[in-house]
Design a protein around this motif. Structure first.
Motif, short mmCIF file in Angstrom:
data_model
loop_
_atom_site.label_atom_id
_atom_site.label_comp_id
_atom_site.label_asym_id
_atom_site.label_seq_id
_atom_site.Cartn_x
_atom_site.Cartn_y
_atom_site.Cartn_z
N LEU A 13 0.83 -1.10 0.00
CA LEU A 13 0.04 0.01 0.13
C LEU A 13 0.82 1.19 0.04
N ASN A 14 2.06 1.21 0.43
CA ASN A 14 3.00 2.35 0.51
C ASN A 14 4.40 1.90 0.53
N THR A 15 5.01 1.81 -0.70
CA THR A 15 6.19 1.51 -0.82
C THR A 15 7.56 2.40 -0.02
N ASP A 16 6.95 3.38 0.88
CA ASP A 16 7.89 4.08 1.53
C ASP A 16 8.19 3.25 2.84
N GLN A 17 7.26 2.30 2.98
CA GLN A 17 7.46 1.22 4.24
C GLN A 17 8.62 0.29 3.87
N GLU A 18 9.01 -0.40 4.85
CA GLU A 18 10.13 -1.28 4.79
C GLU A 18 9.59 -2.40 4.04
N ASN A 19 10.69 -2.87 3.06
CA ASN A 19 10.24 -3.67 2.03
C ASN A 19 10.52 -5.23 2.53
N PRO A 20 9.50 -6.15 2.56
CA PRO A 20 9.79 -7.56 3.17
C PRO A 20 10.62 -8.41 2.18
N LEU A 21 10.81 -8.21 0.83
CA LEU A 21 11.56 -9.11 -0.04
C LEU A 21 13.01 -9.16 0.30
N PRO A 22 13.66 -8.30 0.98
CA PRO A 22 15.11 -8.84 1.27
C PRO A 22 15.18 -9.78 2.30
N TYR A 23 14.19 -9.65 3.53
CA TYR A 23 14.02 -10.66 4.30
C TYR A 23 13.61 -12.07 3.75
N LEU A 24 12.65 -11.88 2.72
CA LEU A 24 12.33 -13.40 2.18
C LEU A 24 13.34 -13.95 1.25
N LEU A 25 14.25 -13.21 0.80
CA LEU A 25 15.29 -13.68 -0.12
C LEU A 25 16.20 -14.26 0.87
N GLU A 26 16.48 -13.55 2.20
CA GLU A 26 17.37 -14.06 2.81
C GLU A 26 17.25 -15.71 3.49
N ASP A 27 15.74 -15.63 3.40
CA ASP A 27 15.18 -17.04 4.04
C ASP A 27 15.34 -18.09 2.92
N ILE A 28 15.26 -17.55 1.62
CA ILE A 28 15.49 -18.59 0.39
C ILE A 28 16.97 -18.96 0.27
N ALA A 29 17.63 -18.05 0.61
CA ALA A 29 19.09 -18.11 0.60
C ALA A 29 19.73 -19.15 1.49
N GLN A 30 18.96 -19.38 2.64
CA GLN A 30 19.05 -20.36 3.74
C GLN A 30 18.56 -21.53 3.44
N GLN A 31 17.33 -21.57 2.83
CA GLN A 31 16.75 -22.73 2.37
C GLN A 31 17.65 -23.42 1.26
N ASN A 32 18.39 -22.73 0.35
CA ASN A 32 19.12 -23.08 -0.52
C ASN A 32 20.34 -23.98 -0.09
N LEU A 33 20.81 -23.76 1.19
CA LEU A 33 21.69 -24.47 1.66
C LEU A 33 21.17 -25.68 2.05
N LEU A 34 19.84 -25.79 2.79
CA LEU A 34 19.29 -27.06 3.18
C LEU A 34 18.88 -27.89 2.07
N LYS A 35 18.53 -27.42 0.93
CA LYS A 35 18.04 -28.20 -0.19
C LYS A 35 17.00 -29.11 0.06
N PRO A 36 16.00 -28.34 0.42
CA PRO A 36 14.45 -29.15 0.67
C PRO A 36 14.21 -29.44 -0.91
N ALA A 37 13.27 -30.44 -0.94
CA ALA A 37 12.68 -30.86 -2.12
C ALA A 37 11.89 -29.90 -2.64
N PHE A 38 11.08 -29.28 -1.75
CA PHE A 38 10.25 -27.93 -2.35
C PHE A 38 10.05 -27.15 -1.22
N ILE A 39 9.49 -26.13 -1.20
CA ILE A 39 9.24 -25.04 -0.48
C ILE A 39 7.73 -24.50 -0.42
#
Length: 233
Positions: free
Chosen positions: A54-80
């Motif tokens: 609603l307001n892109t001046d607010q903090e962007n969640p995407l970097p947090y979610l991408l950090e989660d994805i990077a951590q899951q890449n290390l674990l190598k689950p079959a799917f997310i």
């Protein structure tokens, strides 16, 4: 651990708990080893997705979610499994950051509507951010569905239930929930997609009704179980 998947949750935590509860319950395990292998990321500190949409001046969640994805890449689950509906606004960015397949909750929910044989108007109820971003509307229209989006006054009631009643006060207001569902029927809707995990939490606790609900989280639970079971074959 082998043959496991990961769950990216915590948005919100009580809704994620509802997802896990349904997941474990529907496995119908008779011993410990019958349950599914998974890792849960309960990332509660991810900035609010709707606030940013609603307001892109607010903090962007995407970097947090991408950090989660990077951590899951290390674990190598079959799917997310991404349990937050509104976070699917970032789905393409998240999928581009990993070779691991992500289950797409809006696609699965719309497919469930199509399989039900619905030919009439279908309502979408979710956060204001999900509505504005068109997260479900795009999938619904691409599938040829007649889409009903809540008018302003009704969306305010939905947002109040999600944020004030459930997130802020951990209160399950069934009266308001049924009032919202009835509004869809009054508008001539044949089906109602619940596209917010807080609404799914309401549905889990107050499912003894005749409203024609397609609960996106419930559909995601079923698809998760189906996919996870193929890992053991």
């Amino acid at each position: 651990m082998r043959d496991f998947f990961s769950i990216l949750g915590g948005m919100g935590t009580m809704a994620t708990e509802s997802f896990i509860h349904l997941l474990n319950k529907r496995v119908h395990a008779k011993k410990d080893q019958d349950y599914l292998n998974y890792v849960l990321f309960n990332h509660a500190s991810v900035p609010d997705r709707t606030a940013y949409i609603l307001n892109t001046d607010q903090e962007n969640p995407l970097p947090y979610l991408l950090e989660d994805i990077a951590q899951q890449n290390l674990l190598k689950p079959a799917f997310i499994v991404l349990t937050c509906n509104t976070a699917h606004h970032f789905f393409d960015d998240l999928q581009a950051a990993t070779p691991i397949p992500l289950l797409n909750m809006p696609k699965e929910a719309v497919e469930e509507v199509l399989q039900s044989g619905t030919s009439g108007k279908v309502a979408f109820f979710g956060t204001e951010g999900s509505v504005k971003a068109g997260i479900y509307e795009k999938e619904m229209r691409a599938a040829g569905l007649d889409v009903y989006l809540p008018p302003k006054a009704l969306q305010e009631k939905i947002s109040y239930l999600i944020y004030h009643e459930i997130k802020e006060n951990d209160r399950l207001n069934d009266r308001l929930y049924f009032e919202i569902l009835q509004a869809a029927l009054d508008a001539g809707c044949e089906k109602i997609i619940l596209g917010c995990t807080e609404l799914s939490l309401m549905q889990e606790h107050f499912s003894d009704h005749l409203y024609p609900v397609i609960d996106a989280q419930s559909v995601l639970v079923d698809r998760t179980i189906e996919k996870a079971r193929t890992l053991r074959k």
